[in-house]
Write a protein that holds these residues in place. Structure first.
Motif, PDB file in Angstrom:
ATOM      1  N   GLU A 148       2.170  -5.516  -1.341  1.00 20.64           N
ATOM      2  CA  GLU A 148       1.134  -4.981  -2.226  1.00 20.64           C
ATOM      3  C   GLU A 148       1.744  -4.028  -3.235  1.00 20.64           C
ATOM      4  O   GLU A 148       2.694  -3.320  -2.940  1.00 20.64           O
ATOM      5  N   ARG A 149       1.159  -4.009  -4.433  1.00 22.63           N
ATOM      6  CA  ARG A 149       1.501  -3.024  -5.446  1.00 22.63           C
ATOM      7  C   ARG A 149       0.236  -2.218  -5.716  1.00 22.63           C
ATOM      8  O   ARG A 149      -0.850  -2.771  -5.838  1.00 22.63           O
ATOM      9  N   ILE A 150       0.403  -0.909  -5.805  1.00 25.68           N
ATOM     10  CA  ILE A 150      -0.679  -0.014  -6.202  1.00 25.68           C
ATOM     11  C   ILE A 150      -0.335   0.495  -7.598  1.00 25.68           C
ATOM     12  O   ILE A 150       0.791   0.919  -7.847  1.00 25.68           O
ATOM     13  N   ARG A 206      -2.317  -7.744  -4.428  1.00 26.62           N
ATOM     14  CA  ARG A 206      -1.803  -8.278  -3.159  1.00 26.62           C
ATOM     15  C   ARG A 206      -1.018  -9.556  -3.410  1.00 26.62           C
ATOM     16  O   ARG A 206      -1.345 -10.322  -4.301  1.00 26.62           O
ATOM     17  N   VAL A 213      -5.188  -2.466  -6.875  1.00 27.70           N
ATOM     18  CA  VAL A 213      -4.405  -2.984  -5.751  1.00 27.70           C
ATOM     19  C   VAL A 213      -4.129  -4.453  -6.032  1.00 27.70           C
ATOM     20  O   VAL A 213      -5.058  -5.237  -6.244  1.00 27.70           O
ATOM     21  N   VAL A 272      -7.721   2.691 -10.291  1.00 27.65           N
ATOM     22  CA  VAL A 272      -6.798   2.379  -9.198  1.00 27.65           C
ATOM     23  C   VAL A 272      -6.838   0.867  -8.998  1.00 27.65           C
ATOM     24  O   VAL A 272      -7.913   0.284  -8.839  1.00 27.65           O
ATOM     25  N   THR A 312       2.963   3.875 -10.150  1.00 27.92           N
ATOM     26  CA  THR A 312       2.956   2.630  -9.398  1.00 27.92           C
ATOM     27  C   THR A 312       3.945   2.701  -8.241  1.00 27.92           C
ATOM     28  O   THR A 312       4.928   3.448  -8.293  1.00 27.92           O
TER      29      THR A 312
END
Length: 120
Positions: free
Chosen positions: A105-107, A45, A43, A41, A97
């Motif tokens: 933010e992108r996960i 920012r 993250v 996972v 995604t």
């Protein structure tokens, strides 16, 4: 010497930062990867530019920015999957995604073919 969970996570974060700068033309403010069972996972920012935040004030602009950003990432995900295979020795079987136009933010979630965490 076997790599620790923290070392692998740092290597993954570094690879994603490098990929963003080379492939997308700019990097995020920070990248943090976490290994959780058979997933990585990530993250990211500070993904959006000030102009993109401005466009995102309207629903049509928000959808446009999300669609464009997701298309860009999806078009280059093969390189990231290969890099994760090099780092972990485990194949990525699926990728997910999403991008928050509020926080910037992108996960990213990479599902691996094996439980990496149990091997560490």
């Amino acid at each position: 010497m076997e790599k620790t969970k923290g070392v692998l996570e740092a290597e993954i974060s570094k690879v994603l930062t490098h990929w963003e700068k080379n492939y997308l033309g700019r990097g995020s403010v920070s990248v943090k990867a976490d290994i959780l069972r058979d997933m990585v996972v990530v993250v990211l920012r500070g993904v959006l530019t000030p102009a993109e935040y401005s466009v995102c004030r309207e629903k049509e602009g928000l959808l446009s920015v999300k669609e464009m950003r997701n298309s860009l990432v999806e078009s280059g995900v093969k390189e990231i999957k290969e890099a994760l295979l090099d780092i972990t020795g485990i194949e990525v079987v699926s990728f997910y995604t999403d991008l928050s136009t509020i926080t910037g933010e992108r996960i990213m979630v990479f599902r691996l073919s094996e439980d990496l965490q149990s091997k560490l």
